[in-house]
Design a protein around this motif. Structure first.
Motif, PDB file in Angstrom:
ATOM      1  N   ARG A   1       0.854  -1.201   0.000  1.00  0.00           N
ATOM      2  CA  ARG A   1       0.000   0.000   0.000  1.00  0.00           C
ATOM      3  C   ARG A   1       0.886   1.245   0.000  1.00  0.00           C
ATOM      4  O   ARG A   1       1.980   1.233   0.548  1.00  0.00           O
ATOM      5  CB  ARG A   1      -0.885   0.058   1.248  1.00  0.00           C
ATOM      6  CG  ARG A   1      -1.790  -1.110   1.458  1.00  0.00           C
ATOM      7  CD  ARG A   1      -2.757  -0.778   2.561  1.00  0.00           C
ATOM      8  NE  ARG A   1      -3.264  -1.948   3.245  1.00  0.00           N
ATOM      9  CZ  ARG A   1      -4.554  -2.167   3.499  1.00  0.00           C
ATOM     10  NH1 ARG A   1      -5.450  -1.296   3.116  1.00  0.00           N
ATOM     11  NH2 ARG A   1      -4.932  -3.250   4.149  1.00  0.00           N
ATOM     12  N   LYS A   2       0.389   2.323  -0.562  1.00  0.00           N
ATOM     13  CA  LYS A   2       1.068   3.608  -0.442  1.00  0.00           C
ATOM     14  C   LYS A   2       0.460   4.310   0.766  1.00  0.00           C
ATOM     15  O   LYS A   2      -0.722   4.664   0.761  1.00  0.00           O
ATOM     16  CB  LYS A   2       0.911   4.459  -1.700  1.00  0.00           C
ATOM     17  CG  LYS A   2       1.762   5.724  -1.626  1.00  0.00           C
ATOM     18  CD  LYS A   2       1.893   6.428  -2.963  1.00  0.00           C
ATOM     19  CE  LYS A   2       2.843   7.625  -2.828  1.00  0.00           C
ATOM     20  NZ  LYS A   2       3.027   8.351  -4.101  1.00  0.00           N
ATOM     21  N   LEU A   3       1.279   4.501   1.804  1.00  0.00           N
ATOM     22  CA  LEU A   3       0.786   5.004   3.081  1.00  0.00           C
ATOM     23  C   LEU A   3       1.330   6.386   3.388  1.00  0.00           C
ATOM     24  O   LEU A   3       2.478   6.715   3.092  1.00  0.00           O
ATOM     25  CB  LEU A   3       1.191   4.074   4.228  1.00  0.00           C
ATOM     26  CG  LEU A   3       0.603   2.665   4.278  1.00  0.00           C
ATOM     27  CD1 LEU A   3       1.144   1.933   5.496  1.00  0.00           C
ATOM     28  CD2 LEU A   3      -0.915   2.719   4.330  1.00  0.00           C
ATOM     29  N   ALA A   4       0.476   7.192   4.033  1.00  0.00           N
ATOM     30  CA  ALA A   4       0.900   8.453   4.637  1.00  0.00           C
ATOM     31  C   ALA A   4       0.643   8.358   6.131  1.00  0.00           C
ATOM     32  O   ALA A   4      -0.435   7.943   6.561  1.00  0.00           O
ATOM     33  CB  ALA A   4       0.125   9.627   4.046  1.00  0.00           C
ATOM     34  N   LEU A   5       1.640   8.722   6.932  1.00  0.00           N
ATOM     35  CA  LEU A   5       1.496   8.794   8.376  1.00  0.00           C
ATOM     36  C   LEU A   5       1.422  10.265   8.775  1.00  0.00           C
ATOM     37  O   LEU A   5       2.208  11.085   8.300  1.00  0.00           O
ATOM     38  CB  LEU A   5       2.683   8.127   9.082  1.00  0.00           C
ATOM     39  CG  LEU A   5       3.010   6.690   8.677  1.00  0.00           C
ATOM     40  CD1 LEU A   5       4.178   6.165   9.513  1.00  0.00           C
ATOM     41  CD2 LEU A   5       1.799   5.776   8.801  1.00  0.00           C
TER      42      LEU A   5
END
Length: 409
Positions: free
Chosen positions: A53-57
Motif C-alpha cells: 500500500r502507499k501510506l501516509a502517516l
C-alpha cells in the motif's frame, strides 16, 4: 495487492469480527479492540497489512485527526483509502483500520507522536506529515525535545518523503534528517515550547515568520508551500483560495499540509481542494448538537496550544461551557491549565464542569474570570438560555459529551 499469509488472514478476520461485536453491543466503535485481537494472534500483522500500500502517516501534538481526514478526503479521488478516522492512533488502531479496508491501495494513518518511529519502521510508509510539537500529557510524553530526537533518528537513512511545517523549530529539527523534505509554512501560534534551539540549546531569534539560532547555523528552511491567510501558495507560486468549511487558522494550516501531502501522492491542488471544502466536522469536532432549543458547538482542546486555537474559533458573544477531565488518555497532570491564558474569557458567561472542574475553577479564579460550577455537562447546558453556546472540552470529556448525543460526527 499480495494475498496475506493464512495466519494473518485469520487474525485480520477475527479482529474485524471483534470490532463488529464491539459496535453492535455498544461498547465502542471497534477501532481499537479489533486491532488488539489481530495483533494477539499475529504480532507482525501491521507490517503484513501495510505491504503493497502507499501510506501516509500523520503526526503532531494538535490537528492529527483533522489533517488525516482532510488528506483522506482528497485521496479518495485516486481510489479506496484505509484510515483510522476516529483517532485510534496507536498500532492496534492502525491494524484495525487496515483490516477493515483490506483492499484499499492507499492508507492515511494518524499516528501518536511517541509511536511514530515504531509505526514508520513497521509499515515503511512512503510519506510522513509532521505539523507541530508542544507540551501535552506531561505525565506521559515527557520532554518534547526527546520526541523530536526520536523522529530524527527514525527518519535518518529512510527514503521517506516528509511533509513538514517549517514554522515550528522542533518539527524542523525532527524532520531535517529525512532524505526528502517538502517544507510547508503552516504557521505557529503557540511558541512557548520553542524559544531555544534544539540543535545547540542557544536562543532562537524570531523576526516576523523567520527564525534562527543565535549560536549555530540552525534556521528556518525556505518553504515550498505557504499558508497566506485564507489561501495557500503552491511551489509554482500559484495562489489558491482555501474556502474550507472548518473554522479557524489552525484548520487552514491543516488544509495546507493536506494539499502538500496530496501532491506527494500525485494529486494536484485543483483536484484535491474541492474535497477539502466538503469536510464540515471531524469525529465530532466543530459539530453543532441541539437539545431543548440550545445549539451547542463542540470544540476539542487537549493542551495549551489546543486551547489557544479553540479560543480563536469560539464566538466571543456567546456563553461558553468548559469541561476538563484527567483520565488516562488526557494525562493525569493538569498543571498545563496554568499555561493557558483564560483572561480572553472575561465578559462572557462561563460555565465549568468535568471531573477536574475544581482545578479549572482555581485557574479561572486567579485569572479573574467569573464562572458557574456545574456537576455535569447536562446541568451546564440546561442553565443556558435557548440559542447557541460554545463548548470546549479536553479528550475524554469531549468523548463523554459526544456519547450523550449519539457520538455525533
Amino acid at each position: 495487492m499480495t494475498q496475506l499469509p493464512l495466519r494473518a488472514q485469520l487474525a485480520s478476520a477475527l479482529g474485524r469480527s471483534a470490532a463488529t461485536l464491539s459496535r453492535m453491543t455498544g461498547r465502542g466503535d471497534g477501532s481499537v479492540i479489533g486491532g488488539r485481537v489481530g495483533l494477539m494472534l499475529e504480532p507482525d500483522l501491521l507490517r503484513q497489512l501495510a505491504r503493497d500500500r502507499k501510506l501516509a502517516l500523520v503526526s503532531a501534538t494538535n490537528g492529527k485527526t483533522t489533517t488525516t481526514r482532510l488528506i483522506t478526503s482528497a485521496l479518495l479521488r485516486l481510489g479506496q483509502v484505509a484510515t483510522n478516522a476516529f483517532g485510534a492512533n496507536m498500532p492496534a488502531g492502525h491494524v484495525s483500520a487496515l483490516s477493515q479496508q483490506k483492499g484499499a491501495p492507499y492508507g492515511v494513518l494518524e499516528v501518536d507522536e511517541k509511536y511514530l518511529p515504531e509505526v514508520l519502521d513497521t509499515t515503511g510508509a512512503s510519506v510522513v506529515c509532521l505539523m507541530n510539537l508542544s507540551r501535552d500529557q506531561m505525565d506521559r510524553a515527557a520532554e518534547i525535545w526527546l520526541l523530536a530526537q526520536k523522529w530524527r533518528k527514525a527518519l535518518s537513512g529512510k527514503p521517506t518523503h516528509v511533509i513538514a511545517n517549517c514554522d515550528d523549530p522542533l518539527v524542523t529539527w525532527g524532520a531535517s534528517t529525512a532524505a526528502k523534505v517538502t517544507w510547508v509554512a503552516g504557521g505557529q501560534r503557540w511558541k512557548e515550547d520553542s524559544w531555544s534551539c534544539p540543535e545547540c540549546g542557544g536562543p532562537l531569534e524570531r523576526k516576523g515568520v523567520d527564525w534562527a539560532c543565535r549560536e549555530c547555523t540552525f534556521h528556518r528552511p525556505e518553504p515550498e508551500w505557504i499558508l497566506d491567510d485564507d489561501a495557500v501558495i503552491d511551489p509554482r507560486g500559484e495562489r489558491w483560495l482555501l474556502d474550507i468549511q472548518l473554522p479557524g487558522l489552525a484548520n487552514r494550516s491543516n488544509a495546507a499540509m493536506a494539499l502538500a501531502v496530496a501532491e506527494a501522492f500525485g494529486l494536484p491542488v485543483d483536484q484535491a481542494l474541492p474535497s477539502l471544502r466538503e469536510v464540515t466536522s471531524v469525529a465530532g469536532r466543530y459539530t453543532t448538537v441541539e437539545r431543548d432549543g440550545r445549539q451547542a458547538r463542540l470544540l476539542l482542546a487537549k493542551n495549551p496550544a489546543g486551547w489557544l486555537e479553540a479560543f480563536d474559533v469560539s464566538d466571543p458573544d456567546l456563553p461558553i461551557i468548559l469541561s476538563v477531565n484527567a483520565k488516562g488518555p488526557d494525562g493525569r497532570d493538569t498543571s498545563w491549565l496554568w499555561d493557558v491564558d483564560y483572561r480572553i474569557l472575561r465578559g462572557r458567561p462561563v460555565f465549568i464542569t468535568g471531573e477536574r472542574r475544581l482545578d479549572l475553577a482555581l485557574r479561572l479564579e486567579v485569572a479573574d474570570v467569573p464562572f458557574a460550577t456545574c456537576t455535569s455537562f447536562t446541568e451546564a447546558l440546561a442553565m443556558q438560555p435557548p440559542g447557541r453556546v460554545d463548548v470546549i472540552a479536553n479528550y475524554t470529556a469531549f468523548q463523554q459529551i459526544r456519547s450523550e448525543f449519539g457520538r455525533a460526527v
